[in-house]
Design an enzyme around this catalytic site. Structure first.
Site, mmCIF file in Angstrom:
data_model
loop_
_atom_site.group_PDB
_atom_site.id
_atom_site.type_symbol
_atom_site.label_atom_id
_atom_site.label_comp_id
_atom_site.label_asym_id
_atom_site.label_seq_id
_atom_site.Cartn_x
_atom_site.Cartn_y
_atom_site.Cartn_z
ATOM 1 N N HIS A 225 38.066 -26.596 -52.680
ATOM 2 C CA HIS A 225 37.610 -26.120 -53.984
ATOM 3 C C HIS A 225 39.183 -26.735 -54.412
ATOM 4 O O HIS A 225 38.846 -27.239 -55.936
ATOM 5 C CB HIS A 225 37.441 -24.301 -54.314
ATOM 6 C CG HIS A 225 38.569 -24.361 -54.385
ATOM 7 N ND1 HIS A 225 39.150 -23.698 -53.325
ATOM 8 C CD2 HIS A 225 39.417 -23.444 -55.549
ATOM 9 C CE1 HIS A 225 40.236 -23.332 -53.252
ATOM 10 N NE2 HIS A 225 40.438 -23.029 -54.238
ATOM 11 N N LYS A 229 39.855 -28.946 -59.369
ATOM 12 C CA LYS A 229 40.408 -28.679 -59.876
ATOM 13 C C LYS A 229 41.020 -29.547 -61.176
ATOM 14 O O LYS A 229 41.335 -31.050 -60.326
ATOM 15 C CB LYS A 229 41.311 -28.191 -59.208
ATOM 16 C CG LYS A 229 41.445 -27.091 -58.759
ATOM 17 C CD LYS A 229 43.176 -26.362 -59.113
ATOM 18 C CE LYS A 229 42.959 -25.462 -57.499
ATOM 19 N NZ LYS A 229 42.891 -24.239 -57.984
ATOM 20 N N ASP A 282 44.579 -22.389 -42.906
ATOM 21 C CA ASP A 282 43.647 -21.816 -44.366
ATOM 22 C C ASP A 282 44.171 -22.612 -45.251
ATOM 23 O O ASP A 282 43.561 -22.902 -46.378
ATOM 24 C CB ASP A 282 44.242 -20.571 -44.691
ATOM 25 C CG ASP A 282 43.354 -19.482 -46.126
ATOM 26 O OD1 ASP A 282 41.897 -19.922 -46.281
ATOM 27 O OD2 ASP A 282 44.407 -18.614 -46.304
ATOM 28 N N HIS A 287 42.941 -27.778 -47.851
ATOM 29 C CA HIS A 287 43.754 -28.159 -49.605
ATOM 30 C C HIS A 287 44.799 -28.627 -50.333
ATOM 31 O O HIS A 287 44.790 -29.945 -50.338
ATOM 32 C CB HIS A 287 44.497 -26.945 -50.620
ATOM 33 C CG HIS A 287 43.226 -25.000 -50.298
ATOM 34 N ND1 HIS A 287 41.921 -26.176 -50.574
ATOM 35 C CD2 HIS A 287 42.996 -24.402 -49.892
ATOM 36 C CE1 HIS A 287 40.703 -24.596 -50.615
ATOM 37 N NE2 HIS A 287 41.700 -24.029 -50.401
HETATM 38 C C1 BG6 Z 1 41.442 -20.793 -49.772
HETATM 39 C C2 BG6 Z 1 42.054 -19.750 -49.399
HETATM 40 O O1 BG6 Z 1 40.710 -21.429 -49.517
HETATM 41 O O2 BG6 Z 1 42.364 -20.714 -51.428
HETATM 42 C C3 BG6 Z 1 43.184 -18.145 -50.065
HETATM 43 O O3 BG6 Z 1 41.003 -19.064 -47.873
HETATM 44 C C4 BG6 Z 1 44.136 -18.828 -51.006
HETATM 45 O O4 BG6 Z 1 43.542 -18.398 -48.943
HETATM 46 C C5 BG6 Z 1 43.355 -19.734 -51.835
HETATM 47 O O5 BG6 Z 1 43.977 -18.393 -51.895
HETATM 48 C C6 BG6 Z 1 43.858 -19.860 -52.869
HETATM 49 O O6 BG6 Z 1 43.162 -20.741 -53.500
HETATM 50 P P1 BG6 Z 1 43.397 -21.282 -55.956
HETATM 51 O O7 BG6 Z 1 42.740 -21.787 -55.911
HETATM 52 O O8 BG6 Z 1 43.582 -19.776 -56.306
HETATM 53 O O9 BG6 Z 1 44.782 -21.574 -55.041
#
Ligand code: BG6
Length: 540
Positions: A225, A229, A282, A287
């Site tokens: 995800h 952004k 995670d 990410h």
């Molecule tokens: C998720 C993780 O994929 O991304 C979470 O499992 C984390 O632990 C989150 O809090 C962070 O995403 P964002 O968009 O809130 O920065």
């Protein structure tokens, strides 16, 4: 209407071109902002009664209704083990939608657009079923065929696996065996797979191999995800749409890069998941590596999905195998105070072992072994319950020589930084030195600051809208290819190996609400560097 399927992954520009060729000058096939309307399809959400569906996926669909991206012939089918009627499923979602539909899933909307919500709920239906049972897929198939006839969904299906990762393979095999993944007569079948995609290199490879028996790569949309952004997508625009930055984007000019994803939330109710996962799995191979890849990749030859994904894979593959004992730091939060609220230690969280060794923080130093980045360290850090919520890429430019200032009042040179602020306070900052007004030469650090909100009005966004829409139009640019995923796991595997085999002696080692463990500071101090303090980074 565009219902083409193809054997290779396509990009937005590709889809756009195709739509134009098909005589899509017809404004009814375009959204108000000029994008192609999504084609007729059914979106099937596995895990329909789960948290992700309620918090992010359905709110994203509601936002897509607001931007008029979905066609009339769109249907949502929820699948879950819970025994519910369609009406009960809709009512449950209606009760929570308002609190999740604001921007970034964080702020609630004052006023739900009831017409838009009704448009969406009118298109929802629910199928109860166990993913381990072949009958579930049979019932689903019958229901979807019915929708093709009654709702015009045209045989196009988007399966969204919003389920625990241990079911990914089961679900794909169930769909495959039931014949639901076969693309025939111009109909497309696509599967969005959530993270975590594997829990190490071997399991990610095994999962890729298993799902590739049922699906072709162009049908698989591995979602991250962060790529939804806007500010993450903007990294490419910043680098490749400006003559200003690219000439300095290399070892000649850049001293080092700091990538931070600091959170002010703890593990909340996710103890069970987090105990098995930890901060490294995670956040890092997915990410944080997305941020790294977009920052460090070579320019792709086009925005075609495979051109972009090849460059991203290349840069992650160029990460030098690290020495985890020296270059990685794990941390776990102790009780403390976050944003004025007292919080308990990780080991006291629900579903967490009282002697847990799971990390809630990781920092590491990486080197990218290629021509552009040789000798430029990339420092990464991410953690829960830190002082401030900050996701950013901070690029430190080489210091100017002091020579000229030796005989002035200037005691030291100020560092130049370029900060790509992903969230919050989305924008870009440039920090440099300026002469303070007065008769003598004195310097101060000043900043040029671009904030998105000053220039653009953005629609409410959970981050999933673009990704779901892109999948519907067949644009895989913002999704992870098998090699991207495997390269990410390969890069962190040495850390997983060392940490898995060696119990840490010092956890917990940072106070909730702090900047993180002292060992993370030492990681940079070794080379005379320091992290940017977390409360420094947001200008707004
Ligand atoms: C998720 C993780 O994929 O991304 C979470 O499992 C984390 O632990 C989150 O809090 C962070 O995403 P964002 O968009 O809130 O920065």
């Amino acid at each position: 209407m565009n219902t083409t399927s193809s054997n290779v992954s396509t990009s937005r520009s590709d889809v756009d071109r195709r739509t134009k060729q098909k005589g899509a000058e017809d404004p009814s096939l375009r959204t108000p902002d000029g994008a192609p309307l999504a084609p007729p399809c059914a979106m099937i959400i596995f895990g329909a009664a789960g948290d992700l569906t309620k918090r992010l996926v359905v709110p994203a669909l509601y936002n897509l209704v607001g931007t008029q991206r979905l066609p009339n012939e769109f249907r949502i089918v929820g699948v879950d083990l819970a025994s519910k009627t369609t009406e009960e499923w809709r009512t449950g979602l209606t009760n929570t939608i308002q609190s999740f539909v604001g921007s970034d899933g964080e702020s609630a909307l004052d006023q739900l657009d009831n017409k838009a919500w009704q448009w969406l709920t009118d298109r929802m239906s629910y199928v109860q079923g166990d993913l381990n049972n072949a009958q579930t897929y049979k019932r689903l198939d019958d229901h979807l065929s019915e929708l093709d006839k009654t709702a015009g969904t045209s045989g196009n299906r988007l399966f969204y696996l919003a389920i625990a990762d241990r079911f990914f393979q089961v679900a794909v095999e169930g769909l495959g065996t039931a014949g639901l993944l076969a693309e025939k007569e111009g109909q497309w079948r696509r599967v969005i797979i959530e993270k975590p995609f594997g829990h190490d290199l071997a399991s990610a490879k095994a999962l890729n191999a298993a799902i590739l028996k049922q699906l072709q790569e162009h049908q698989i949309y591995r979602i991250d995800h962060f790529l939804g952004k806007e500010t993450v997508q903007n990294i490419m625009a910043l680098r490749f749409a400006n003559g200003l930055f690219e000439p300095m984007w290399n070892r000649e000019h850049i001293d080092h890069v700091q990538i931070t994803a600091a959170e002010t939330v703890g593990v909340e109710q996710r103890g069970k998941f987090y105990e098995k996962t930890g901060a490294l799995r995670d956040m890092v191979p997915n990410h944080v590596f997305q941020l790294l890849a977009l920052t460090a990749m070579e320019p792709p030859i086009s925005f075609e999905a495979d051109a972009v994904r090849a460059k991203k894979a290349e840069v992650i593959q160029a990460i030098r195998p690290l020495d985890p004992a020296r270059d990685a730091v794990r941390g776990q939060y102790d009780a403390g105070n976050v944003l004025g609220k007292a919080v308990r230690a990780y080991r006291q969280e629900p579903d967490v072992a009282p002697d847990s060794n799971t990390e809630t923080y990781i920092a590491c130093k990486l080197q990218i072994d290629n021509w552009r980045w040789a000798g430029v360290p990339f420092y990464l850090r991410t953690g829960k319950y830190l002082k401030r919520r900050v996701t950013e890429i901070a690029i430190r430019v080489h210091q100017a020589p002091f020579t000229l200032f030796r005989d002035t009042d200037v005691e030291r040179m100020h560092p130049n930084w370029m900060i790509l602020r992903i969230q919050p306070g989305e924008g870009i900052g440039l920090e440099f030195a300026a002469k303070r007004p007065g008769p003598t030469m004195k310097l101060s650090n000043v900043a040029l600051d671009f904030a998105y909100e000053d220039y653009f009005k953005t629609a409410p966004n959970t981050g999933y809208e673009t990704l779901i829409y892109d999948c519907m139009i067949g644009d895989a640019t913002l999704f992870q290819r098998a090699d991207n995923i495997e390269a990410g796991w390969a890069a962190v595997q040495p850390i997983l190996d060392l940490w898995g085999n060696n119990l840490p002696s010092s956890l917990p080692n940072y106070t909730a609400g702090s900047d993180g463990p002292a060992a993370a500071d030492e990681l940079l101090a070794r080379n005379g560097r320091a992290w940017r303090p977390l409360d420094l980074t947001n200008h707004r």
